[in-house]
Every structure is written in C-alpha cells, then in structure tokens.
Scaffold this active site. Structure first.
Site, mmCIF file in Angstrom:
data_model
loop_
_atom_site.group_PDB
_atom_site.id
_atom_site.type_symbol
_atom_site.label_atom_id
_atom_site.label_comp_id
_atom_site.label_asym_id
_atom_site.label_seq_id
_atom_site.Cartn_x
_atom_site.Cartn_y
_atom_site.Cartn_z
ATOM 1 N N TYR A 149 -1.520 1.004 -8.130
ATOM 2 C CA TYR A 149 -0.057 1.056 -7.991
ATOM 3 C C TYR A 149 0.383 2.144 -7.001
ATOM 4 O O TYR A 149 1.170 1.869 -6.084
ATOM 5 C CB TYR A 149 0.603 1.237 -9.353
ATOM 6 C CG TYR A 149 0.729 -0.058 -10.148
ATOM 7 C CD1 TYR A 149 -0.155 -1.120 -9.951
ATOM 8 C CD2 TYR A 149 1.717 -0.226 -11.111
ATOM 9 C CE1 TYR A 149 -0.051 -2.296 -10.668
ATOM 10 C CE2 TYR A 149 1.822 -1.402 -11.844
ATOM 11 C CZ TYR A 149 0.948 -2.432 -11.622
ATOM 12 O OH TYR A 149 1.060 -3.604 -12.350
ATOM 13 N N GLU A 156 3.316 0.434 1.145
ATOM 14 C CA GLU A 156 4.613 -0.214 1.337
ATOM 15 C C GLU A 156 5.588 0.722 2.050
ATOM 16 O O GLU A 156 6.260 0.336 3.022
ATOM 17 C CB GLU A 156 5.197 -0.629 -0.021
ATOM 18 C CG GLU A 156 4.461 -1.779 -0.702
ATOM 19 C CD GLU A 156 4.888 -1.953 -2.154
ATOM 20 O OE1 GLU A 156 6.052 -1.631 -2.464
ATOM 21 O OE2 GLU A 156 4.059 -2.391 -2.985
#
Length: 216
Positions: A149, A156
């Site tokens: 994660y 991102e």
C-alpha cells in the site's frame, strides 16, 4: 451462526474472480512481458488494459453504497477515485508523463497487481467456499499491505506530480489544480485506508489464531 455460502456463479463471487483474473493478467505482464520489452514499450502495451481493469472497480462503490457487503463507503470511494485519477487523469489524458516511461510505472503495477490479485481471491473464497480462504491467502491478505500500500501510494503521487507541468501546458492551470487537489486528498485518505486495513488485520489474524488453537 452458520456461514452463508454463495454460488461461485452468483454476481458478487463472479465479480471477484474476474477481477482476480484481470489483476493476475497484469501481474503476468509485469513478470513475463516487462523483462522482454522494457520501458517505455511496456507502458504503451499495458496502460489501456490496466485502465480498463481499474475502471471496473467503480462497481465496488455501488456495492458498498447498497450495503451488499460491509465495506466502509468513504474508504472505498477514496481508494477507487485515487486510482481513477491516475489511470484516467494521467495514463489516458496525459500519456506523455515522464515517469510513466520509467521503472516507477513498473513498481506501481507490481504493487497494484499483487495486492489486488490477493484481495479479490480472498473475497472470492470468503464468499463461495465453505472453508473460506486458505491460511496462506489470509496471511498474504493481512501482511502484504504493510509494504504494497505505501509503495503503491508513493508511486501514484510521484506519477501525478510528474504530470503537473504537462497538465498545465495541455489543458490549462485548472487541470493542474485538479491533480494537486487529488494529491492533497491522499493526506486524509491514505491514513483512513491504512488504519482500516490494520483493524481488519487484527480481526483476521485473531480469527485465524483461534481456529488454529481449536485444531490443536
């Protein structure tokens, strides 16, 4: 209370198994195709299929909204829209973004595909198998996120940041501020998502330990 099992052909299990297959295909591309073609060819070969698979996750917002499964709506919306910002806002609308042609893109797909492949398989077996997910799948589901994660979110953000000058040049300053707003949304969004996973892990690992104790 006896666990209610759905048919593997019911809509929700089918959605999960097809999603697992989709992300499994992305993972196959990372492992098998990328070493052969390298960047930037790998990006151009995979960006459309990744976008299509990720867009299917919009279904999960409605699943949560209609309370078909017990999934926090805010967490679901946050995760889905952050991904859509990347695949639509950058992959599709700003395909010349510099970092998309580097190893950052490959690391992003690696983190996404492993996490989602495990997640959807876990959901499928939870819904359609009376025995539930295997111990290995439970361990993967509740431990891989510690690394995957943060890695995915970091990639991102780096990719969105890399797209800012191009967004302003091509679509004007407003589009740049939209991307910046999306980046700022990670500040409250990611801690909520991560703390939700930590709470789920606590319950999942406790349940697995209780089952282990009963068996021994």
């Amino acid at each position: 209370m006896r666990k209610q099992i759905q048919s593997p052909l019911a809509p929700l299990p089918l959605y999960n198994i097809f999603s697992a297959v989709g992300w499994g295909y992305v993972l196959y591309n990372v492992i098998s195709v990328f070493p052969k073609v390298q960047q930037p060819k790998f990006y151009y070969q995979t960006k459309n299929i990744v976008t299509m698979i990720q867009c299917c996750a919009v279904v999960e917002i409605f699943i949560s909204l209609l309370e078909i499964v017990r999934s926090p709506l805010i967490t679901t919306v946050s995760q889905v829209f952050s991904r859509l910002l990347v695949v639509i806002g950058v992959f599709q609308l700003l395909p010349e973004t510099p970092l998309l042609k580097t190893y950052t893109y490959v690391v992003l797909l690696s983190a996404w595909s492993v996490a989602e492949f495990v997640r959807y398989l876990y959901y499928f077996y939870s819904l359609a198998d009376r025995k539930g997910p295997s111990e290995v799948l439970v361990l993967l589901r509740y431990n891989l996120f510690w690394v995957l994660y943060p890695t995915g979110v970091a990639c991102e953000l780096l990719i969105i940041y890399s797209a800012l000058p191009l967004a302003e040049e091509r679509y004007g300053v407003f589009s740049k501020w939209v991307l910046l707003g999306g980046m700022l949304a990670y500040i409250p969004g990611f801690p909520v998502l991560f703390s939700h996973m930590v709470a789920q892990r606590r319950r999942g690992m406790k349940k697995m330990y209780q089952v282990f104790c009963k068996q021994n």
